[in-house]
Design an enzyme around this catalytic site. Structure first.
Site: not given
Ligand SMILES: NC(=O)c1ccc[n+]([C@@H]2O[C@H](COP(=O)([O-])OP(=O)(O)OC[C@H]3O[C@@H](n4cnc5c(N)ncnc54)[C@H](O)[C@@H]3O)[C@@H](O)[C@H]2O)c1
Length: 462
Positions: A237, A302, A312, A361, A367
């Protein structure tokens, strides 16, 4: 990743078979592209009850460049201004450009049960005529604290739009926008909703305040001259947010963990931005951001991780790592940047929640707590950040989005996640990115403290 079921239902035998078996029939959504930047069909401007904002709304819609038709006589289907017989014109296939691409219903004056009957009267004859991947946008007013008849009627619009969103099908979406003040303050919101950019946003209630907004010099590149920092930008994203904000003219600073440096630098080079390899949980993260970006307009939180286990079975380190990345680092960097005045007035903070945080969930107490925390932070900080720093705070709450994160979900749960929403499919990273861009828009200063789900109206937490 590919949605084979969606591809299959897009073919003639697939349509035949799934209809026969009574299976979901998701329509392929029409999203923004350079070839398809805006809707092609007409936009019907309808009114329920005494028109309150009609002239003003007509003016705003007129500025969008869309082919807006007003004055539809719902009893005859005849547009009294143009003489166009809307119902006769829309006999063709649902994709036909002759069908209305969207309907905007001004229901701001609806204040009692009689007014609600007018909502029915306005949309009943035309709702089915909206083109595939089209929109119905209902404009409402804030729910009154003093007039319980008005409150009942305006709250009724919420149940109405959410139900219509669930039944309308063919990739069409339904949204309620509550406008507190002048409709002009909702221009960026209406432009977003009445465009292919909002393809996966449905069943939402968006509140627009009366705050003054700044129209961009060029609506096609509203972020020109602005700088945006996106965390977690190397993939998924975050990478899509980078693409969309760059398309809208922003200069980019892309942040991700040092181990993602290669992807991060490649993306930064392609989008003419700067890579900032940095773990957002580092104690000096805020200082390093301020060193790298002296002038910042948009901060997109993001970066996020999952470490699923039932409570648990969840050791403290799994709890802590999710809290650190998803919530604590967001609070810490936001506080530090606001305190230092590192975000320019007129700027925006966009955080990332999740429908798992809103609905809960199994296996995701950590989370979901972190993402619900994002919603709490957003609603509480927004008015103060705007008053003290001139910065808006909003959050996207993605549903099932097709990324590496969801590709790792077991097949059966993944398939359920994809279909259990009104659009019958998962969203794309670009859908979250488009919503982020609308929040970051200079004319969205009136959109503050909103948590908008980008989930195709998921059944989870609905
Ligand atoms: N994919 C989904 O369906 C979904 C649904 C709800 C929420 N989200 C949220 O959207 C956001 C992006 O999700 P995604 O699916 O693209 O995930 P992804 O795992 O593909 O990408 C997440 C990115 O964040 C980076 N990251 C992780 N920890 C980090 C840190 N400590 N410092 C800097 N960067 C860090 C990772 O390296 C990665 O590039 C997240 O916050 C996720 O929780 C995603």
């Amino acid at each position: 990743m590919a949605d084979r079921y969606l591809n299959f239902t897009g073919t003639a035998p697939g349509r035949f078979l799934t209809r026969r078996l009574g299976l979901p029939q998701p329509a392929e959504l029409r999203r923004w592209s350079a070839e398809y930047p805006s809707f092609e069909g007409v936009v019907l401007h309808l009114t329920a009850g005494e028109p309150k904002h009609s002239a003003e709304l007509a003016e705003v819609l007129g500025r969008t460049g869309l082919d807006v038709r007003t004055g539809l006589d719902v009893r005859t289907g005849l547009d009294v201004r143009t003489g166009l017989d809307v119902r006769a014109e829309v006999e063709g296939p649902s994709e036909s450009a002759a069908r209305p691409a969207a309907i905007v219903l001004d229901a701001t004056a609806v204040a009692d049960v009689t007014g609600l009957a007018q909502v029915h009267a306005a949309l009943h004859p035309v709702a089915r005529t909206v083109a595939a991947s089209g929109r119905i946008v209902v404009l409402g007013s804030p729910v009154s604290r003093d007039d319980h008849h008005q409150a009942a009627a305006q709250q009724a619009l919420e149940g109405f739009t959410r139900s219509l969103g669930k039944e309308i099908g063919r990739g069409r979406t339904v949204t309620l926008v509550r406008v507190e003040g002048p409709v002009a303050a909702a221009e960026s919101t209406l432009r977003f909703l009445l465009s292919p950019r909002s393809a996966y946003v449905s069943g939402q209630v968006i509140e627009v305040t009366a705050a003054e907004t700044t129209a961009p010099a060029d609506w096609a590149r509203p972020l020109a001259g602005r700088t945006a920092l996106i965390t977690g930008a190397a993939r998924g994203i975050g990478a899509a947010v980078a693409e969309v904000l760059a398309r809208d003219g922003a200069r980019l600073v892309l942040l991700d963990v040092p181990s993602a440096r290669q992807d991060l630098e490649a993306l930064a080079a392609r989008l003419d931005g700067t890579a900032l390899p940095l773990d957002i949980t580092a104690a000096d993260a805020a200082e390093r951001i301020m060193d790298a970006v002296p002038s910042l307009d948009t901060l997109v939180h993001n970066a996020g991780i999952t470490r699923d286990r039932t409570l648990a079975k969840m050791p403290a380190d799994r709890w802590a790592s999710v809290m650190d990345v998803n919530l604590a680092s967001v609070l810490t960097t936001t506080d530090a940047l606001l305190k230092a005045g590192a975000l320019n007035r007129g700027g925006s903070i966009v955080a990332t929640a999740s429908i798992a945080g809103l609905a809960g969930n199994a296996g995701q107490t950590n989370y979901a707590a972190s993402k619900a925390g994002i919603a709490g932070m957003t609603r509480s900080l927004a008015p103060r950040a705007l008053a003290d720093h001139g910065v808006t705070v909003n959050a996207v709450a993605p549903g099932f989005i097709e990324t590496k994160m969801t590709a790792a979900v077991p097949l059966f749960i993944r398939e359920a996640g994809r279909r259990m929403n009104s659009l019958g499919q998962g969203g794309q990273p670009v859908d979250v990115a488009e919503t982020t861009a609308w929040f970051a828009h200079p004319a969205s200063g009136s959109v503050n403290g909103q948590v908008v789900r980008v989930c195709g109206q998921s059944l989870l937490g609905a």
